[in-house]
Design a protein around this motif. Structure first.
Motif, PDB file in Angstrom:
ATOM      1  N   ARG A   1       0.851  -1.185   0.000  1.00 61.20           N
ATOM      2  CA  ARG A   1       0.000   0.000   0.000  1.00 61.20           C
ATOM      3  C   ARG A   1       0.885   1.231   0.000  1.00 61.20           C
ATOM      4  O   ARG A   1       2.043   1.198   0.419  1.00 61.20           O
ATOM      5  CB  ARG A   1      -0.988  -0.003   1.154  1.00 61.20           C
ATOM      6  N   ILE A   2       0.341   2.327  -0.491  1.00 64.04           N
ATOM      7  CA  ILE A   2       1.082   3.577  -0.553  1.00 64.04           C
ATOM      8  C   ILE A   2       1.158   4.170   0.857  1.00 64.04           C
ATOM      9  O   ILE A   2       0.190   4.111   1.619  1.00 64.04           O
ATOM     10  CB  ILE A   2       0.436   4.560  -1.568  1.00 64.04           C
ATOM     11  N   SER A   3       2.314   4.712   1.211  1.00 64.98           N
ATOM     12  CA  SER A   3       2.489   5.340   2.524  1.00 64.98           C
ATOM     13  C   SER A   3       2.102   6.818   2.441  1.00 64.98           C
ATOM     14  O   SER A   3       1.850   7.348   1.357  1.00 64.98           O
ATOM     15  CB  SER A   3       3.960   5.233   2.944  1.00 64.98           C
ATOM     16  N   GLU A   4       2.076   7.485   3.583  1.00 59.79           N
ATOM     17  CA  GLU A   4       1.824   8.929   3.591  1.00 59.79           C
ATOM     18  C   GLU A   4       2.903   9.653   2.791  1.00 59.79           C
ATOM     19  O   GLU A   4       2.612  10.591   2.055  1.00 59.79           O
ATOM     20  CB  GLU A   4       1.775   9.460   5.027  1.00 59.79           C
ATOM     21  N   GLU A   5       4.150   9.201   2.953  1.00 62.73           N
ATOM     22  CA  GLU A   5       5.249   9.796   2.177  1.00 62.73           C
ATOM     23  C   GLU A   5       5.040   9.571   0.687  1.00 62.73           C
ATOM     24  O   GLU A   5       5.329  10.432  -0.130  1.00 62.73           O
ATOM     25  CB  GLU A   5       6.610   9.225   2.611  1.00 62.73           C
ATOM     26  N   GLY A   6       4.515   8.386   0.335  1.00 61.64           N
ATOM     27  CA  GLY A   6       4.226   8.080  -1.060  1.00 61.64           C
ATOM     28  C   GLY A   6       3.124   8.964  -1.609  1.00 61.64           C
ATOM     29  O   GLY A   6       3.206   9.432  -2.751  1.00 61.64           O
ATOM     30  N   GLU A   7       2.096   9.200  -0.808  1.00 62.62           N
ATOM     31  CA  GLU A   7       1.009  10.107  -1.210  1.00 62.62           C
ATOM     32  C   GLU A   7       1.561  11.502  -1.491  1.00 62.62           C
ATOM     33  O   GLU A   7       1.223  12.128  -2.499  1.00 62.62           O
ATOM     34  CB  GLU A   7      -0.068  10.192  -0.123  1.00 62.62           C
ATOM     35  N   ALA A   8       2.420  11.986  -0.588  1.00 60.73           N
ATOM     36  CA  ALA A   8       2.998  13.328  -0.750  1.00 60.73           C
ATOM     37  C   ALA A   8       3.901  13.386  -1.979  1.00 60.73           C
ATOM     38  O   ALA A   8       3.860  14.349  -2.750  1.00 60.73           O
ATOM     39  CB  ALA A   8       3.771  13.729   0.509  1.00 60.73           C
ATOM     40  N   ALA A   9       4.713  12.346  -2.183  1.00 57.08           N
ATOM     41  CA  ALA A   9       5.609  12.311  -3.344  1.00 57.08           C
ATOM     42  C   ALA A   9       4.811  12.266  -4.637  1.00 57.08           C
ATOM     43  O   ALA A   9       5.151  12.938  -5.615  1.00 57.08           O
ATOM     44  CB  ALA A   9       6.548  11.106  -3.252  1.00 57.08           C
ATOM     45  N   LEU A  10       3.734  11.491  -4.657  1.00 57.46           N
ATOM     46  CA  LEU A  10       2.896  11.401  -5.847  1.00 57.46           C
ATOM     47  C   LEU A  10       2.216  12.739  -6.129  1.00 57.46           C
ATOM     48  O   LEU A  10       2.150  13.174  -7.284  1.00 57.46           O
ATOM     49  CB  LEU A  10       1.855  10.291  -5.694  1.00 57.46           C
ATOM     50  N   ALA A  11       1.756  13.413  -5.100  1.00 56.76           N
ATOM     51  CA  ALA A  11       1.126  14.733  -5.281  1.00 56.76           C
ATOM     52  C   ALA A  11       2.139  15.716  -5.862  1.00 56.76           C
ATOM     53  O   ALA A  11       1.810  16.478  -6.781  1.00 56.76           O
ATOM     54  CB  ALA A  11       0.578  15.250  -3.957  1.00 56.76           C
ATOM     55  N   ARG A  12       3.378  15.687  -5.367  1.00 60.36           N
ATOM     56  CA  ARG A  12       4.424  16.570  -5.917  1.00 60.36           C
ATOM     57  C   ARG A  12       4.703  16.234  -7.379  1.00 60.36           C
ATOM     58  O   ARG A  12       4.824  17.114  -8.226  1.00 60.36           O
ATOM     59  CB  ARG A  12       5.722  16.458  -5.100  1.00 60.36           C
ATOM     60  N   HIS A  13       4.799  14.939  -7.672  1.00 54.38           N
ATOM     61  CA  HIS A  13       5.055  14.488  -9.047  1.00 54.38           C
ATOM     62  C   HIS A  13       3.938  14.955  -9.981  1.00 54.38           C
ATOM     63  O   HIS A  13       4.206  15.443 -11.083  1.00 54.38           O
ATOM     64  CB  HIS A  13       5.174  12.963  -9.082  1.00 54.38           C
ATOM     65  N   GLU A  14       2.700  14.821  -9.546  1.00 58.60           N
ATOM     66  CA  GLU A  14       1.564  15.209 -10.387  1.00 58.60           C
ATOM     67  C   GLU A  14       1.518  16.721 -10.592  1.00 58.60           C
ATOM     68  O   GLU A  14       1.208  17.188 -11.689  1.00 58.60           O
ATOM     69  CB  GLU A  14       0.263  14.677  -9.792  1.00 58.60           C
ATOM     70  N   ARG A  15       1.848  17.504  -9.555  1.00 59.32           N
ATOM     71  CA  ARG A  15       1.909  18.970  -9.710  1.00 59.32           C
ATOM     72  C   ARG A  15       2.992  19.357 -10.713  1.00 59.32           C
ATOM     73  O   ARG A  15       2.775  20.179 -11.598  1.00 59.32           O
ATOM     74  CB  ARG A  15       2.188  19.652  -8.371  1.00 59.32           C
ATOM     75  N   GLU A  16       4.163  18.734 -10.590  1.00 59.35           N
ATOM     76  CA  GLU A  16       5.267  19.025 -11.506  1.00 59.35           C
ATOM     77  C   GLU A  16       4.901  18.610 -12.932  1.00 59.35           C
ATOM     78  O   GLU A  16       5.210  19.315 -13.897  1.00 59.35           O
ATOM     79  CB  GLU A  16       6.546  18.322 -11.048  1.00 59.35           C
ATOM     80  N   ASN A  17       4.242  17.482 -13.061  1.00 59.26           N
ATOM     81  CA  ASN A  17       3.832  17.009 -14.377  1.00 59.26           C
ATOM     82  C   ASN A  17       2.861  17.988 -15.031  1.00 59.26           C
ATOM     83  O   ASN A  17       2.973  18.290 -16.219  1.00 59.26           O
ATOM     84  CB  ASN A  17       3.210  15.617 -14.260  1.00 59.26           C
ATOM     85  N   ARG A  18       1.888  18.501 -14.259  1.00 57.83           N
ATOM     86  CA  ARG A  18       0.940  19.493 -14.801  1.00 57.83           C
ATOM     87  C   ARG A  18       1.670  20.765 -15.213  1.00 57.83           C
ATOM     88  O   ARG A  18       1.363  21.362 -16.249  1.00 57.83           O
ATOM     89  CB  ARG A  18      -0.155  19.796 -13.782  1.00 57.83           C
ATOM     90  N   ARG A  19       2.659  21.180 -14.424  1.00 56.36           N
ATOM     91  CA  ARG A  19       3.437  22.376 -14.755  1.00 56.36           C
ATOM     92  C   ARG A  19       4.190  22.160 -16.071  1.00 56.36           C
ATOM     93  O   ARG A  19       4.176  23.008 -16.958  1.00 56.36           O
ATOM     94  CB  ARG A  19       4.414  22.701 -13.624  1.00 56.36           C
ATOM     95  N   GLN A  20       4.825  21.000 -16.205  1.00 57.56           N
ATOM     96  CA  GLN A  20       5.557  20.689 -17.434  1.00 57.56           C
ATOM     97  C   GLN A  20       4.620  20.608 -18.632  1.00 57.56           C
ATOM     98  O   GLN A  20       4.964  21.081 -19.720  1.00 57.56           O
ATOM     99  CB  GLN A  20       6.322  19.378 -17.290  1.00 57.56           C
ATOM    100  N   GLU A  21       3.463  20.000 -18.449  1.00 59.07           N
ATOM    101  CA  GLU A  21       2.500  19.888 -19.549  1.00 59.07           C
ATOM    102  C   GLU A  21       2.080  21.265 -20.042  1.00 59.07           C
ATOM    103  O   GLU A  21       1.920  21.480 -21.236  1.00 59.07           O
ATOM    104  CB  GLU A  21       1.280  19.076 -19.117  1.00 59.07           C
TER     105      GLU A  21
END
Length: 160
Positions: free
Chosen positions: A87-107
């Motif tokens: 299962r995803i950890s709290e740290e994983g949730e935070a890392a995924l949220a950062r990744h998705e924000r960065e991905n939207r910025r790049q897009e």
């Protein structure tokens, strides 16, 4: 159109495709796994492997890295103590949220060189090409699914 112009167009499309495929710095596999775990809650490693279509050895390595960095947790199943669930950890949730924000910025940056009208024109031209190619070539060539995600035909094959 001359053959050299066709070749130039093909070379440009191939370079665009290569860039889009690799632009994320190789973290797409990790992000896909984190997304699947966030969506499903918890899965066995085998279930996850089948969903994202990764070889067992590659999956073990990827899960090991994710667990080692604290992004994924392994837990014994309450129902079957022999089974290990991921299962995803709290740290994983935070890392995924950062990744998705960065991905939207790049897009947003990817097409800023084009005006909104030019973006619509490019989209229209690409759809015209894809419609013709779908009619001419094996439809299986257009059924790419990235990491357990259902993709619509003609949409991006990015694994982010």
């Amino acid at each position: 159109m001359e053959r050299t112009e066709n070749r130039e167009l093909l070379a440009q499309l191939e370079l665009c495709g290569h860039f889009l495929h690799h632009r994320g710095g190789g973290k797409h596999g990790q992000a896909r796994i984190l997304r699947m775990l966030r969506e499903k809650g918890q899965l066995t490693q085998r279930e996850l492997q089948e969903m994202v279509r990764i070889r067992p050895g590659s999956m073990s390595e990827l899960v090991g890295k994710l667990e080692g960095t604290g992004l994924v947790l392994r837990e014994r199943s309450e129902k079957d103590r022999r089974q290990v669930l991921l299962r995803i950890s709290e740290e994983g949730e935070a890392a995924l949220a950062r990744h998705e924000r960065e991905n939207r910025r790049q897009e947003a940056q990817l097409f800023e060189a084009l005006s909104p009208e030019e973006q619509r024109q490019l989209s229209s031209l690409l759809e015209k090409l894809l419609a013709r190619w779908r009619a001419q070539y094996d439809r299986a060539l257009f059924n790419h699914k990235g990491a357990g995600e259902e993709k619509e035909e003609g949409k991006s094959c990015s694994n982010t």
